[in-house]
Design a protein around this motif. Structure first.
Motif, PDB file in Angstrom:
ATOM      1  N   GLY A  67      27.173 -28.354 -13.116  1.00 42.29           N
ATOM      2  CA  GLY A  67      28.613 -28.143 -13.181  1.00 42.29           C
ATOM      3  C   GLY A  67      29.080 -26.961 -12.338  1.00 42.29           C
ATOM      4  O   GLY A  67      30.219 -26.928 -11.864  1.00 42.29           O
ATOM      5  N   ARG A 134      19.526 -22.123  -4.242  1.00 41.22           N
ATOM      6  CA  ARG A 134      20.732 -22.495  -5.016  1.00 41.22           C
ATOM      7  C   ARG A 134      21.985 -22.274  -4.185  1.00 41.22           C
ATOM      8  O   ARG A 134      21.993 -21.438  -3.274  1.00 41.22           O
ATOM      9  N   SER A 256      26.774 -24.247 -17.317  1.00 42.91           N
ATOM     10  CA  SER A 256      28.237 -24.193 -17.421  1.00 42.91           C
ATOM     11  C   SER A 256      28.594 -24.353 -18.892  1.00 42.91           C
ATOM     12  O   SER A 256      29.379 -23.599 -19.460  1.00 42.91           O
ATOM     13  N   GLY A 280      30.145 -21.105 -18.101  1.00 51.50           N
ATOM     14  CA  GLY A 280      31.439 -21.379 -17.464  1.00 51.50           C
ATOM     15  C   GLY A 280      32.575 -20.658 -18.176  1.00 51.50           C
ATOM     16  O   GLY A 280      33.508 -20.149 -17.530  1.00 51.50           O
TER      17      GLY A 280
HETATM   18  N1  LIG Z   1      25.722 -17.013  -8.355  1.00 51.73           N
HETATM   19  C1  LIG Z   1      26.326 -17.592  -9.404  1.00 51.73           C
HETATM   20  N2  LIG Z   1      27.499 -18.262  -9.229  1.00 51.73           N
HETATM   21  C2  LIG Z   1      28.131 -18.828 -10.268  1.00 51.73           C
HETATM   22  N3  LIG Z   1      27.668 -18.789 -11.532  1.00 51.73           N
HETATM   23  C3  LIG Z   1      26.507 -18.166 -11.775  1.00 51.73           C
HETATM   24  C4  LIG Z   1      25.792 -17.537 -10.720  1.00 51.73           C
HETATM   25  N4  LIG Z   1      24.666 -16.997 -11.239  1.00 51.73           N
HETATM   26  C5  LIG Z   1      24.677 -17.248 -12.549  1.00 51.73           C
HETATM   27  N5  LIG Z   1      25.792 -17.949 -12.901  1.00 51.73           N
HETATM   28  C6  LIG Z   1      26.085 -18.381 -14.279  1.00 51.73           C
HETATM   29  O1  LIG Z   1      25.330 -19.556 -14.485  1.00 51.73           O
HETATM   30  C7  LIG Z   1      26.149 -20.614 -14.972  1.00 51.73           C
HETATM   31  C8  LIG Z   1      25.642 -21.919 -14.437  1.00 51.73           C
HETATM   32  O2  LIG Z   1      24.334 -22.092 -14.880  1.00 51.73           O
HETATM   33  P1  LIG Z   1      23.432 -23.328 -14.467  1.00 51.73           P
HETATM   34  O3  LIG Z   1      22.223 -23.280 -15.329  1.00 51.73           O
HETATM   35  O4  LIG Z   1      23.202 -23.340 -13.021  1.00 51.73           O
HETATM   36  O5  LIG Z   1      24.352 -24.522 -14.954  1.00 51.73           O
HETATM   37  P2  LIG Z   1      24.994 -25.786 -14.234  1.00 51.73           P
HETATM   38  O6  LIG Z   1      23.847 -26.738 -14.121  1.00 51.73           O
HETATM   39  O7  LIG Z   1      26.035 -26.248 -15.199  1.00 51.73           O
HETATM   40  O8  LIG Z   1      25.547 -25.384 -12.910  1.00 51.73           O
HETATM   41  C9  LIG Z   1      27.554 -20.248 -14.545  1.00 51.73           C
HETATM   42  O9  LIG Z   1      28.514 -20.797 -15.417  1.00 51.73           O
HETATM   43  C10 LIG Z   1      27.522 -18.731 -14.600  1.00 51.73           C
HETATM   44  O10 LIG Z   1      27.791 -18.272 -15.905  1.00 51.73           O
END
Ligand SMILES: Nc1ncnc2c1ncn2[C@@H]1O[C@H](COP(=O)(O)OP(=O)(O)O)[C@@H](O)[C@H]1O
Ligand SMILES: CC(C)(COP(=O)(O)O)[C@@H](O)C(=O)NCCC(=O)O
Length: 453
Positions: A67, A134, A256, A280
């Protein structure tokens, strides 16, 4: 290379005689051979390599399109052999190496987490390195154009994909790049990834002692496969180390949003709970309330803040502890409860960020603990990128699990935080290899035509 049995049909005897493939299926360089032997071995290897290319073309990528963040893992083989591997495959590996592995940043927002690189791992009978990359999912259209412009799509590669975006972006990938994803379920991939990485990296798992005490807080490695902590390695070195993971355990994935899973055995899990108050929510609040531009900025701000200026505590209401129900005075009674007070001007953006962090952790902690209690499980593994560069959250969760369970439940953390889905979906490679082999032998469907399985 562990050539699957079917690949060896017709040449197996000669291969074993020439020591090209170990009896346990591991590939090995041929010892020096006489010229006729070499020619013979060379022909055999060409046959094998073609079967292998037929089965599953390198390079192998795992993609978790979440997400918020897209996680890309690249498996770079290190067991390449100029006698066995086709030249095209070696050239592709070199091109990818030159671009992906020689850089740490890609475009405006892609990052390789070099410190997470896993060396010497075996996947689908190949040995190699896993690289971790990432980028924000909102950059997916740009990523697709980048892959197109670098010509990576033409290099017949195998992309396993998971996460909501594997569904959402599959048409674009197909139309723009001519690539079809081998799709895998995100929660199944998450568990497979956790178990794979934990089994391959003995230092993967850790916990905190005295998590909220600045002086006494210590991080310890938890040897998951042997159910012991690293500090007892020396005294227990002669003990038999059990293989595999210790079941059952709870996984709390903070991406998220939040998913809480109960894992009882290999491939035996259920999604027991979830919440929309996750990474999120924290990032969104910090963006709107504190005008943060990045997650890292939000974490730095929170580190300097004090949630007591924002949250109403039990002692703000009771003047102390609420003894009869066991609520200590410093428990948050109402998150953001002081924001309506007449003296709210003294609240700083740092305090708001800290309160957003504590609110998120409290809510997640309570859900995860309820699942652990109701299923009678003692270990709760917290993963997901919300925990990236975020020891405040991990330590808060560790304290909450310990305190509210009266020491019976333990919070564990994994250093590859948000990458497990991407690693776990590489498991699809094994299924696809099997399907292709069956197809070649006249049984089953062609996985290339059925990549949605
Ligand atoms: N560089 C980054 N940019 C945006 N969010 C980040 C970052 N590093 C950590 N996060 C945190 O990680 C969350 C997303 O985690 P993630 O495990 O990758 O989930 P998803 O699979 O939903 O993208 C974000 O909502 C935020 O809180
Ligand atoms: C829908 C999701 C599985 C998607 O995973 P994510 O990209 O957030 O890692 C996750 O956001 C989630 O479980 N949300 C909580 C839904 C709920 O139980 O309320």
């Amino acid at each position: 290379m562990s050539c699957p049995q079917n690949m060896l049909n017709g040449v197996a005897g000669s291969i074993l005689e020439n020591d090209v493939v170990d009896s346990d299926g591991k590939r090995r360089r041929i010892p020096s051979l006489s010229l006729p032997q070499r020619e013979n071995a060379f022909l055999i290897m060409i046959q094998i390599s073609h079967s292998i290319v037929d089965d599953l073309p390198m390079p192998w990528f795992g993609l978790d399109i979440g997400g918020t963040l897209t996680k890309l893992v690249y498996f770079e083989p290190t067991d390449t052999d100029e006698f066995i591997d086709p030249e095209t495959e070696r050239l592709v590996a070199k091109t990818i190496h030159n671009y992906l592995v020689s850089n740490k940043a890609y475009g405006e927002a892609g990052v390789r987490d070099v410190y997470l690189q896993l060396n010497n791992v075996n996947i689908n009978a190949r040995t190699g390195v896993i690289h971790f990359i990432r980028f924000p999912t909102e950059r997916m259209p740009y990523f697709i154009q980048l892959v197109k412009s670098k010509g990576f799509a033409q290099m017949s590669s195998t992309v396993c994909a998971t996460g909501g975006g594997a569904i959402k972006y599959s048409k674009d990938a197909e139309q723009e790049l001519g690539i079809q994803f081998y799709k895998a379920d995100e929660l199944e991939s998450l568990i497979k990834g956790i178990e794979f990485v934990a089994a391959n990296n003995p230092d993967e798992c850790f916990y905190y002692d005295n998590p909220l005490d600045e002086e006494k807080c210590r991080k310890f490695i938890w040897r998951w496969s042997s159910a012991r902590c690293s500090s007892t390695d020396e005294e227990r070195k002669d003990e038999h180390v059990k293989d595999g993971l210790q079941y059952p355990y709870v996984v709390c994935n903070i991406g998220s949003g939040v998913s809480v899973l109960v894992v009882r055995g290999k491939s035996q899990f259920e999604r027991a709970s979830g919440s929309s108050i996750g990474g999120g929510f924290f990032a969104g609040l910090c963006c709107m309330l504190c005008k943060c531009e990045t997650f890292e900025e939000a974490i730095e701000l929170a580190a300097r803040g004090d949630n007591k200026n924002v949250d109403k505590l039990v002692r703000d209401i009771y003047g102390g502890d609420y003894d009869s129900v066991g609520l200590p005075g410093d428990t948050v009674a109402a998150s953001f409860g002081k924001c309506c007070a007449s003296d709210r001007e003294k609240i700083r953006v740092e305090d708001l960020a800290r309160s957003a962090l504590v609110t998120t952790c409290n809510n997640i902690g309570s859900i995860a603990l309820n699942v652990a209690i109701s299923h009678g499980i003692d270990r709760i593994v917290f993963v997901g990128n919300f925990l990236r560069v975020n020891p405040i959250a991990s330590r808060h969760l560790a304290h909450a699990m310990n305190f509210w369970s009266k020491g019976t439940k333990k919070a564990l953390f994994l250093s590859h935080e948000g990458y497990f889905g991407a690693v776990g979906c590489l498991d699809k490679l094994v299924d696809v290899t099997e399907m292709r082999r069956n197809h070649r032998n006249g049984n089953g469907v062609d996985p290339v035509m059925h990549k949605d399985s």
